[in-house]
Each structure stands twice: as C-alpha cells, then as structure tokens.
Scaffold this active site. Sequence first.
Site, PDB file in Angstrom:
ATOM      1  N   ARG A 190       0.854  -1.180   0.000  1.00 33.74           N
ATOM      2  CA  ARG A 190       0.000   0.000   0.000  1.00 33.74           C
ATOM      3  C   ARG A 190       0.888   1.228   0.000  1.00 33.74           C
ATOM      4  O   ARG A 190       2.111   1.125   0.082  1.00 33.74           O
ATOM      5  CB  ARG A 190      -1.006   0.017   1.153  1.00 33.74           C
ATOM      6  CG  ARG A 190      -0.640  -0.565   2.485  1.00 33.74           C
ATOM      7  CD  ARG A 190       0.336   0.176   3.363  1.00 33.74           C
ATOM      8  NE  ARG A 190       0.146   1.596   3.387  1.00 33.74           N
ATOM      9  CZ  ARG A 190       1.114   2.462   3.624  1.00 33.74           C
ATOM     10  NH1 ARG A 190       2.350   2.039   3.870  1.00 33.74           N
ATOM     11  NH2 ARG A 190       0.906   3.745   3.620  1.00 33.74           N
ATOM     12  N   ARG A 243      -7.905  -1.079  -6.527  1.00 31.37           N
ATOM     13  CA  ARG A 243      -8.260   0.017  -5.624  1.00 31.37           C
ATOM     14  C   ARG A 243      -8.454   1.289  -6.447  1.00 31.37           C
ATOM     15  O   ARG A 243      -7.703   1.535  -7.393  1.00 31.37           O
ATOM     16  CB  ARG A 243      -7.160   0.254  -4.558  1.00 31.37           C
ATOM     17  CG  ARG A 243      -7.022  -0.932  -3.596  1.00 31.37           C
ATOM     18  CD  ARG A 243      -6.106  -0.593  -2.424  1.00 31.37           C
ATOM     19  NE  ARG A 243      -6.756   0.344  -1.510  1.00 31.37           N
ATOM     20  CZ  ARG A 243      -6.097   1.016  -0.559  1.00 31.37           C
ATOM     21  NH1 ARG A 243      -4.776   0.882  -0.434  1.00 31.37           N
ATOM     22  NH2 ARG A 243      -6.753   1.821   0.253  1.00 31.37           N
ATOM     23  N   ASP A 265      -2.736  10.590  -2.000  1.00 30.71           N
ATOM     24  CA  ASP A 265      -3.118   9.506  -2.911  1.00 30.71           C
ATOM     25  C   ASP A 265      -3.527  10.020  -4.288  1.00 30.71           C
ATOM     26  O   ASP A 265      -3.358   9.315  -5.285  1.00 30.71           O
ATOM     27  CB  ASP A 265      -4.226   8.663  -2.289  1.00 30.71           C
ATOM     28  CG  ASP A 265      -3.672   7.807  -1.165  1.00 30.71           C
ATOM     29  OD1 ASP A 265      -3.595   8.285  -0.015  1.00 30.71           O
ATOM     30  OD2 ASP A 265      -3.244   6.664  -1.448  1.00 30.71           O
ATOM     31  N   LYS A 323      -5.237   9.617   3.156  1.00 31.39           N
ATOM     32  CA  LYS A 323      -5.831   8.740   4.182  1.00 31.39           C
ATOM     33  C   LYS A 323      -6.891   9.457   5.002  1.00 31.39           C
ATOM     34  O   LYS A 323      -6.721  10.617   5.370  1.00 31.39           O
ATOM     35  CB  LYS A 323      -4.705   8.246   5.093  1.00 31.39           C
ATOM     36  CG  LYS A 323      -5.124   7.342   6.226  1.00 31.39           C
ATOM     37  CD  LYS A 323      -5.929   6.139   5.796  1.00 31.39           C
ATOM     38  CE  LYS A 323      -5.223   5.315   4.743  1.00 31.39           C
ATOM     39  NZ  LYS A 323      -6.160   4.375   4.061  1.00 31.39           N
TER      40      LYS A 323
END
Lengths: 359, 359
Positions: free
Chosen positions: B50, B93, B241, B252
Amino acid sequence: MKKNSHLQTIEWKNNKIRIIDQTRLPKGLVYLDIDNLRDLWLAIRELKVRGAPALGAAAALGVYLGSKNLKTKSREVFNKELFRIADYLASSRPTARNLFWGIERMCGVAEKFKGRSVEEIKRLLFKEAQAVIKEDKVTCRKIGLWGARLIKDNSTVLTICNAGILATIDYGTALGVLYRCKEEGKRLKVYACETRPLLQGARLTTWELQNKGIDVTLICDNMAASLMQQGKIDLVITGADRIAVNGDTANKIGTLGLAILCRYHKIPFYIAAPSSTFDLSIKSGRGILIEQRKPEEVTSLFSKITIAPKGVRVFNPAFDVTPNNLISAIITEKGIIRPSFRANIRKIISSVQRRAYSG
Amino acid sequence: MKKNSHLQTIEWKNNKIRIIDQTRLPKGLVYLDIDNLRDLWLAIRELKVRGAPALGAAAALGVYLGSKNLKTKSREVFNKELFRIADYLASSRPTARNLFWGIERMCGVAEKFKGRSVEEIKRLLFKEAQAVIKEDKVTCRKIGLWGARLIKDNSTVLTICNAGILATIDYGTALGVLYRCKEEGKRLKVYACETRPLLQGARLTTWELQNKGIDVTLICDNMAASLMQQGKIDLVITGADRIAVNGDTANKIGTLGLAILCRYHKIPFYIAAPSSTFDLSIKSGRGILIEQRKPEEVTSLFSKITIAPKGVRVFNPAFDVTPNNLISAIITEKGIIRPSFRANIRKIISSVQRRAYSG
C-alpha cells in the site's frame, strides 16, 4: 438483552454495589457485585463503571459501603475513617467533577449530623447515596427535556464516547437528549465516534442506541471531518467530565477536535451535563487536571492484540478541554446555558456549594 | 530488523514480485513472493502492499508479470491481453492516482513499440517497470531535499498513516522529508497518528521511525487537537493519494481533520508527493473517487477481536479530500508548490501526460 428492558448502570442491591461491567460490553451484559472499597476503586480505575454522573453515584455508594464496613462506635474515629475512605475513592480518577461531588455530598451529611450516633450517621449516608441515584434519574430526564428543544425532526447527530444510560444511572445526558427526541416522535440519525483508545463509542453507544431502536452508524474518530464536509451532520452533542466557571469543558479525548471541526463547518456544538459536573472553584480549563493513562491502552487492544512496536513512546490523555468559545450551549437540568458562559453559568448553577470534603 | 539495514518495499526478484507483507508488521518482517496477477490484486486490495507510490510500482511490475505469463506470439492478441491485465489491476483500488499512472506508463510502452515482436515488447516492459522503481528512489530523495528546507532544527512534526519507506520503494515522501532532515543533522520529534481503522501509523510509521532512530510518539487520531492546543506541534506533513489540478488532495481518512485543526491553530500543513500523484484530468477534489471499504475493518481488529455490536451500520471511507485552501504547500520532486495551486501546479507538473491507457 431484550429491547427496551430497563437497565440500571449502578445500584445498591443485596447489601452490595451492583454495576454493569462495561468492559464486557457489547459481548455480554454482565453484572458485578462489589462489597469492598478496593474492588470499587479498581472498577472505577479500570472503567468497569465510567461516565461522570455514574461516577458520582459510585462515589456516593462507595462512601456508604466503606462507612458500613467500619466497626467503630466512636464518632470521632468514624469521622476520621470516613475522610480516609473519601481520600481513597478520590484517588481513583482525577478528572470527572461528579466523582468528587458525590464524595462531598456524603461528607457533607456526615459533617451535618456529626452529633448523631455512628449507626444513625450510617443510615443517613445510605439515604444520601440513594438520593444521589434517584436525583440522577430525574436530572437526566430534565436534561433530555431541555435538550430536545434544540433538535429538530430528521436531524443527524454526531456524538463521541458514551454519555448515555451507561454513563449515568438509567437515561443519559447527551444520549438522554436523543432518547427524549425519540419519545417526542422525532426521527434521528446518529453517528457514533468509536472513541479510541477504549472504544466506548463502538462498544457502548452503538449498543445502547441499537437497543433503543435509534438509527446509529459507527465511524472511526478520524472520519467525522469527512462527514461534516459532506453536509451530513446537523449538530454534535457530547457529555462532560468537568466544566469550569467560564464554560471551558473537559470531556473525553477527541471532543476538542470535534468542536473545532464544528466551528469550521458552522455546525452547532452542544454539551449536556448535570450541574454536578460544574466546578465553580475553577476559573478556566487550565485549572482542570487531565488524567494520563497507561500506554498499553493505545498499543494493544484489551491486552490481547499488540498493534505497535515494542517500547514505542505513547501520549494517552483520557480527556481534552474544549474552550468555551467553541460551545454553542450547555444543556443542564436547570435549563440551557448559552454564552456568555461566565455570566450565565453563575446565574443558572447555584454559586455556593458547601464543601465538607474538598477533593 | 537490524537498525538502518536497507529495506525495499517492492522489487522484482527470482522472476517474481517480492513485497514486504505490510499486514504482518510490526510483529514480523515477512516477504511475500508473487507470481500471478490474482495474488497481486489481492495483495493490493488487502493492503499487503500500500501507499500511492508503492502502488505505482506494484502496477508497473504487475503489468509486466501478467504480460510475461502470456503465451501468444501474436502482437494483436498480446496487446489485447495487455489491456485486459491493465483493467484487472486498475480494479484493485480506485483512489491512488499512482496505481493508474503505473499502468499507463506500461501501456504507453506497449503502444509505442507495438511494431516490435512480443518477446521484444516484454523486454521493454520489464525495463520500464525497473525504471519506475529506480525513478521512485530518486524522486523520493528529491522530495526529501525540497521538504527539508521547510523544517527547522528542533521541530515537532505530526503525521498520519504511513508515507515512508513502506509507502514507496525505499525512502518515503512525508517521512522521506524527515529522513532528509535527520541526514542534515536536524533534531526532530515526531507524533504518529495511529490511523484507524487499519493502524498504518501505529504499525508502520512508528516501526520505520524507530528503525531510523527518530524520536517518535504514538497517539490516537483523536489526540492531535489536544497536542496542537498545547502548542506542541510545529507542523503537519502527510503523503497524498491523488491531487487534483487545483491542489485538492485525497489522502488517508483523517487528513482533512488534521488540516482543519492546523488552520484553527495556525500551524503549517504540508503535503509531500511525487508528480505521479497529480491527476491533471481532475479539476477539483469533487472528481476524486473515494474508496469505501468493508465494515469489518472498523468493527473488528484484524478479524480477531470484535469491538462493536453485531449488525451495526458502519461508514468506512479509506480517504478524505483536503481542499486546497487548507494546504500550505505541496512538496514534489520538482520543487515546492505554493498557492495559488491552480496556476502553480500547471507550471511545475508537466501538463501533458500521454495516456495510452485511461484508468
């Protein structure tokens, strides 16, 4: 548990203090019978009983329990021992005002009737402890009545920790307001912050609200901002552990962050608490002692799963202080207190509390 | 792990993709060798690998792994299959831009050299995936260099999630900045937010910083406000991200809350991210798809301990979007981008990205 069956967080039963062991929820509804002060002290320290108003009752029952077990017939020895009991209970947790308030009420009775026999004083102490419990039930329902005025039908409410049945005798402060709304037929949606590290929101608040048939959604504490950004929260309401005379409020860690997020998003932020949570001897939040708890509460879950590397340093305050300027109103059993708090708290909360014991 | 031994989060080794299984940290440093796409897809979905830049590398290596396993000699069949591989990896994802960027780079190579033989294209794809990895190492060090300019000696820094070695190849973005500070001899104190629900801060960031010999203290996410109120935080720095062309940044869950707390307390809030995290096709944060993850991540810990009543509703977004006006600067390998972001992002991040694959 059967839906809507009557729960009582703490009571005097079979000559013992009976509490719901809150560390066992939501897995099981387990009662614990306590017949000595050491076990009560540990139950408080370990949060088997928690929530400021419930701690007030625990302290009152605790002083009675301790006094009941005293063998002396001497009033002087009895009174001396009573203050030792008070000191011991007062050392269990430092922040919630109600704990000290409960002790002070009991010591006040002993002081007032110090001329009576030891047996008579014990009887009066029992009566006082029962009064504390009875009054809390009424007080919380009054808070509910006042608070419900602030909440419209179809509101979405966010809360943190547990300020419900399990934090009081049988109704709740912040959650009591929501229960009253439901009794009035208002439809609510509630988001419960899980409340790290001890997860009172995830374990207790969701459980209570589910039992009461209120629509509840669990979130992690760090998700509140996102919900507010999306316009999903109409108001935030929490309980309190100690309120200074200027309205600065100590409550569960995370409350301050929510209040700041409310200010940023222009959302009302309410505190719901009985007058026993006010500490009129403290000018501002700076005077409130914040309990620091052990690192293991953060680094492991229920002492079962370790979630952080060995030896990592941890900061684990149990409470934070929300400054008065972030609070829209404080809902008490005596009415809704609005800013300016400095003036209005003195007006509504009686300014003189006689203190035979000063914790 | 030995202190300061060289860690690499993801690499091509023995004809397989080798990753550090991040779900096993901090308990054990366990490597996982992946030789098929399904396992890679699951490793990404389950957060075994991740962090946005690491996902870029995983995607690039994944496209190569998938293509290597194709048996066809037909360029047409090969190209068709390659896009199927790309679609499959892209479905793992949705939020991190770098994942799609990695896929696009690989598809761009296949497109550019579509006249070559299948074997030759495979060789070029391998080269490209290795380039992605090599470039990330350089990129992160450049981010570190730029970012360190913003941090004074003796600063106290707060961060969330993990934007370190484990989120990249071997250095980090937000934590890379801190590593660079340390290399420059600056003394730092770091607070790591645990980052519920999956605890990347508690499990990964504290572990990394401990190994690097940086003074780190773990907190629950809801404790950040209290630290800031006490004047203990000089700046907040996080990874990202996906960054829209106006600077709105997905990161996050919990990042938005920190940014708002920074604004309230007048503390700088920095984002550190490579240019591959920017999505110049998206005008603002509203265009960013936020991954919703399963309730069990919140209601139980690592599928081991249940912390909420059965059947409780859960809201579990993996990311939130911080609006550009809350961001003090975005640190990239190409320099520090300051407001107004709309103009400056276009200036610093090259505005044209050729897309053979559009994820």
